[in-house]
Motif scaffolding. Structure first.
Motif, mmCIF file in Angstrom:
data_model
loop_
_atom_site.group_PDB
_atom_site.id
_atom_site.type_symbol
_atom_site.label_atom_id
_atom_site.label_comp_id
_atom_site.label_asym_id
_atom_site.label_seq_id
_atom_site.Cartn_x
_atom_site.Cartn_y
_atom_site.Cartn_z
ATOM 1 N N TYR A 111 7.186 -8.118 5.627
ATOM 2 C CA TYR A 111 7.683 -9.369 6.662
ATOM 3 C C TYR A 111 6.632 -9.253 7.551
ATOM 4 O O TYR A 111 6.734 -8.270 8.440
ATOM 5 N N ARG A 112 6.346 -10.177 8.437
ATOM 6 C CA ARG A 112 5.755 -10.597 9.292
ATOM 7 C C ARG A 112 7.071 -11.188 10.832
ATOM 8 O O ARG A 112 7.384 -12.095 10.380
ATOM 9 N N PHE A 113 6.320 -10.054 11.580
ATOM 10 C CA PHE A 113 7.193 -10.274 12.692
ATOM 11 C C PHE A 113 7.026 -11.192 13.729
ATOM 12 O O PHE A 113 5.711 -12.049 13.615
ATOM 13 N N SER A 114 7.759 -11.641 14.879
ATOM 14 C CA SER A 114 8.141 -12.530 15.133
ATOM 15 C C SER A 114 6.544 -12.331 16.255
ATOM 16 O O SER A 114 5.642 -13.441 17.009
ATOM 17 N N ASN A 115 6.073 -11.092 16.691
ATOM 18 C CA ASN A 115 5.347 -10.670 17.262
ATOM 19 C C ASN A 115 3.616 -10.129 16.738
ATOM 20 O O ASN A 115 3.084 -10.053 16.999
ATOM 21 N N GLY A 116 3.507 -10.602 15.508
ATOM 22 C CA GLY A 116 2.385 -10.377 14.508
ATOM 23 C C GLY A 116 2.759 -9.345 14.017
ATOM 24 O O GLY A 116 1.907 -9.258 12.644
ATOM 25 N N GLY A 117 3.265 -8.822 13.964
ATOM 26 C CA GLY A 117 3.175 -7.291 13.110
ATOM 27 C C GLY A 117 3.501 -8.025 11.940
ATOM 28 O O GLY A 117 4.866 -7.863 11.368
ATOM 29 N N THR A 118 3.028 -6.521 10.973
ATOM 30 C CA THR A 118 3.958 -6.302 9.265
ATOM 31 C C THR A 118 4.295 -5.447 9.554
ATOM 32 O O THR A 118 3.796 -4.055 9.628
ATOM 33 N N SER A 119 5.591 -5.548 8.330
ATOM 34 C CA SER A 119 5.715 -4.485 7.783
ATOM 35 C C SER A 119 5.639 -4.558 6.581
ATOM 36 O O SER A 119 6.513 -5.500 5.638
ATOM 37 N N TRP A 120 4.662 -3.626 5.782
ATOM 38 C CA TRP A 120 3.841 -3.791 4.580
ATOM 39 C C TRP A 120 4.599 -2.904 3.572
ATOM 40 O O TRP A 120 5.389 -1.909 3.916
ATOM 41 N N THR A 121 6.077 -3.650 2.618
ATOM 42 C CA THR A 121 7.172 -2.772 1.932
ATOM 43 C C THR A 121 7.251 -2.615 0.816
ATOM 44 O O THR A 121 7.628 -1.694 -0.354
ATOM 45 N N ASN A 122 6.114 -3.712 0.002
ATOM 46 C CA ASN A 122 5.913 -3.451 -1.918
ATOM 47 C C ASN A 122 4.314 -3.367 -1.873
ATOM 48 O O ASN A 122 3.711 -4.264 -1.221
ATOM 49 N N TRP A 123 3.932 -2.612 -2.922
ATOM 50 C CA TRP A 123 2.832 -2.285 -2.794
ATOM 51 C C TRP A 123 2.464 -2.408 -4.737
ATOM 52 O O TRP A 123 3.448 -2.024 -5.489
ATOM 53 N N GLY A 124 1.613 -3.629 -4.812
ATOM 54 C CA GLY A 124 1.084 -3.418 -6.074
ATOM 55 C C GLY A 124 -0.480 -2.302 -6.668
ATOM 56 O O GLY A 124 -0.327 -1.831 -5.849
#
Length: 120
Positions: free
Chosen positions: A98-111
């Motif tokens: 999920y990309r937040f409005s402040n530009g940060g990203t929470s990576w929750t799923n990995w292949g």
């Protein structure tokens, strides 16, 4: 969401490869997909990412050589890698988050990783 990556392999310097990452299932909180890589003895780093709206972001080391794209209908993200260098050798991982409005990203799923080896 499960992510299935493919397309790695062995290529000579200057050559090209295309990685694919197919997303299976859905998750409302995901609006960004990307590729990370981890070379032997180094930390994992972001290579490129793309939002559902099509905004892209690249690591400085790959700008002008790599292109990330997505096919929303196929829920697939691609990484076209041109002018490959031995320094690009690494295990490449597809990720979703999920990309937040402040530009940060929470990576929750990995292949699973796919190995890219560039010979000199």
């Amino acid at each position: 969401v499960q992510l299935q990556a493919s397309g790695g392999g062995l290529v000579q310097a200057g050559g090209s490869l295309r990685l694919s990452c197919a997303a299976i299932g859905s998750r409302f909180s995901i609006n960004c997909m990307g590729w990370h890589r981890q070379a032997s003895g180094k930390q994992r780093e972001l290579v490129a990412d793309i939002t559902t709206g099509g905004s892209t972001n690249y690591a400085d080391s790959v700008k002008g050589r790599f292109t990330i794209s997505r096919d929303n209908a196929k829920k697939t993200v691609y990484l076209q890698m041109n002018s490959l260098e031995p320094e690009d050798t690494a295990v490449y991982y597809c990720a979703a988050g999920y990309r937040f409005s402040n530009g940060g990203t929470s990576w929750t799923n990995w292949g699973q990783g796919t190995l890219v080896t560039v010979s000199s």
